[in-house]
Scaffold this active site. Structure first.
Site, PDB file in Angstrom:
ATOM      1  N   GLY A  37       0.836  -1.206   0.000  1.00 28.22           N
ATOM      2  CA  GLY A  37       0.000   0.000   0.000  1.00 28.22           C
ATOM      3  C   GLY A  37       0.866   1.249   0.000  1.00 28.22           C
ATOM      4  N   ASP A  55      -0.214  -4.780  10.949  1.00 29.64           N
ATOM      5  CA  ASP A  55       0.111  -5.922  10.110  1.00 29.64           C
ATOM      6  C   ASP A  55      -0.739  -7.106  10.578  1.00 29.64           C
ATOM      7  OD1 ASP A  55       1.300  -8.199   8.932  1.00 29.64           O
ATOM      8  OD2 ASP A  55       3.172  -7.077   8.681  1.00 29.64           O
ATOM      9  N   TYR A 143      -0.125 -18.281  -4.924  1.00 30.81           N
ATOM     10  CA  TYR A 143      -1.074 -17.188  -4.670  1.00 30.81           C
ATOM     11  C   TYR A 143      -2.511 -17.679  -4.817  1.00 30.81           C
ATOM     12  CZ  TYR A 143      -3.716 -12.894  -5.501  1.00 30.81           C
ATOM     13  OH  TYR A 143      -4.653 -11.894  -5.447  1.00 30.81           O
ATOM     14  N   ASN A 172      -9.016  -9.816 -12.583  1.00 29.63           N
ATOM     15  CA  ASN A 172      -8.122  -8.811 -13.174  1.00 29.63           C
ATOM     16  C   ASN A 172      -8.666  -7.387 -13.140  1.00 29.63           C
ATOM     17  OD1 ASN A 172      -7.374 -11.569 -14.355  1.00 29.63           O
ATOM     18  ND2 ASN A 172      -5.596 -10.291 -14.768  1.00 29.63           N
ATOM     19  N   ARG A 211      -8.173 -12.448 -20.570  1.00 37.26           N
ATOM     20  CA  ARG A 211      -8.500 -12.028 -19.210  1.00 37.26           C
ATOM     21  C   ARG A 211      -9.826 -11.266 -19.237  1.00 37.26           C
ATOM     22  NH1 ARG A 211      -5.032 -15.115 -18.384  1.00 37.26           N
ATOM     23  NH2 ARG A 211      -3.224 -14.987 -16.999  1.00 37.26           N
ATOM     24  N   ARG A 272       4.881 -16.727 -18.365  1.00 38.38           N
ATOM     25  CA  ARG A 272       5.218 -16.603 -16.951  1.00 38.38           C
ATOM     26  C   ARG A 272       4.781 -17.854 -16.192  1.00 38.38           C
ATOM     27  NH1 ARG A 272       2.766 -11.185 -14.388  1.00 38.38           N
ATOM     28  NH2 ARG A 272       1.078 -12.619 -13.959  1.00 38.38           N
ATOM     29  N   ASP A 275       1.062 -18.726 -14.540  1.00 39.67           N
ATOM     30  CA  ASP A 275      -0.027 -18.051 -15.264  1.00 39.67           C
ATOM     31  C   ASP A 275      -1.108 -19.035 -15.684  1.00 39.67           C
ATOM     32  OD1 ASP A 275       0.711 -15.397 -15.396  1.00 39.67           O
ATOM     33  OD2 ASP A 275       0.867 -15.356 -17.582  1.00 39.67           O
TER      34      ASP A 275
END
Ligand code: UD1
Length: 319
Positions: A37, A55, A143, A172, A211, A272, A275
């Site tokens: 951020g 945190d 992720y 996205n 996407r 990548r 992906d």
């Protein structure tokens, strides 16, 4: 008056949610650890919110942030598929420990509802388009696994503790304030800044990956609608939030280049790791449950986004 907590309030999506809540006259608490951020994102509203630098990996801090809170918009995360491939442990700690600590804090504080920023990456590369929420998740990257586990945790807290939770799988997202400066930044932000600077963008792979690019205001509207929809329509559920269209990267590049008067061809690099090939949402479940409509379409979203980046980065001196 009800109090809303926005985690990740200095981030791209979190800060846009805060602005929308303030416009509605709501009382807002925000938290951020500034790992991704940016304080500048809060410049327009810092005086109007109760801000905690916090945190979520710290359980006590997460619990303190939840005290006195009615609604939580949980956008805080360490995003990026490639970042999680390079350094899975750091992403794991932020995304899984952070979400778990927040849920525990919310449970102790009797929070009324949590709306969670989940990810379309949960679908992975399975066949079948558009993506529907009842497909079995097949995450590829760390992720994607982390974001999916967050959803599962939220569903558990609804079923076991009766804490109302809703997961929104974003497809996205792009728009003003998305950070363009990191190698982990979203493709739209990167390409726009590169084109503004006259630099040649690189497309990873053949550019035919698709996407479902979605303008940020649609996501903000979805968050607020999901927060206030009747519990029997949303609690414990997962919803796709997208435009419901598929655009290839090659096509996106062409549209951006035209809007920005950019004449160079892209460079092409290797695909990548982590992906997914394609991503395209069915958004009918969100429409039925809380009347979600992507009010801002792809091209209009791009125009608004480009206008913002031009103002921020183009003149007089490029930062
Ligand atoms: C993924 C998730 C999304 C999540 C986001 C968080 C999917 C389908 N989507 O987005 O839900 O919110 O991670 O970070 O999994 N690319 C280039 N050149 C660049 C940068 C990227 O060609 O300079 C390509 C990527 O290889 C990818 C596409 O653009 O094919 C989109 O990349 P990015 O914007 O990083 O998002 P996803 O990884 O698709």
């Amino acid at each position: 008056m009800a109090v809303s907590l926005v985690t990740g309030c200095a981030g791209f999506i979190g800060s846009t949610i805060v602005e929308a809540l303030l416009l509605r006259g709501e009382h807002v608490r925000g938290l951020d650890n500034f790992e991704t951020g940016n304080r500048e994102n809060m410049a327009g509203f810092l005086e109007q919110i109760e801000f905690m630098e916090c945190d979520l990996r710290n359980a006590a801090a997460a619990a303190a942030a939840c005290k006195g809170i009615d609604f939580i918009y949980h956008t805080a995360a360490l995003p990026s598929v490639p970042r999680s491939v390079m350094d899975p442990r750091t992403s794991h700690d932020a995304n899984i420990e952070g979400t778990f600590n927040l849920l525990e804090g919310a449970r102790a504080a009797s929070v009324r509802r949590i709306v969670y920023s989940a990810s379309s990456s949960a679908y992975g590369d399975q066949p079948g388009f558009p993506r529907r929420e009842n497909m079995v998740p097949m995450p590829i990257s760390p992720y994607a696994v982390q974001k999916l586990l967050g959803e599962v945790y939220l569903q558990s807290y609804w079923q076991v503790y009766g804490l109302e939770t809703v997961s929104l799988r974003y497809f996205n997202i792009f728009g003003p304030r998305q950070d363009p400066s990191s190698p982990y930044s979203g493709v739209m932000a990167r390409f726009i800044l590169q084109m503004l600077r006259g630099e040649q963008p690189t497309i990873y792979g053949d550019g035919e990956q698709g996407r479902d690019f979605t303008y940020v205001d649609n996501v903000v509207a979805a968050n607020i609608a999901a927060m206030h929809a009747p519990a029997d329509k949303v609690a414990g559920r997962v919803f796709n939030i997208a435009c419901g269209e598929r655009h290839t990267l090659n096509e996106t590049y062409r549209v951006l280049a035209q809007l920005l008067n950019f004449n160079q061809e892209p460079a092409y690099g290797p695909p990548r790791a982590g992906d997914v090939r394609d991503s395209h949402a069915d958004i009918s479940a969100a429409r039925e449950a809380f009347d979600y409509h992507p009010a801002v379409g792809f091209e209009e979203g791009l125009r608004r986004t480009i206008a913002w980046y031009k103002q921020q980065y183009a003149a007089p001196a490029v930062k």
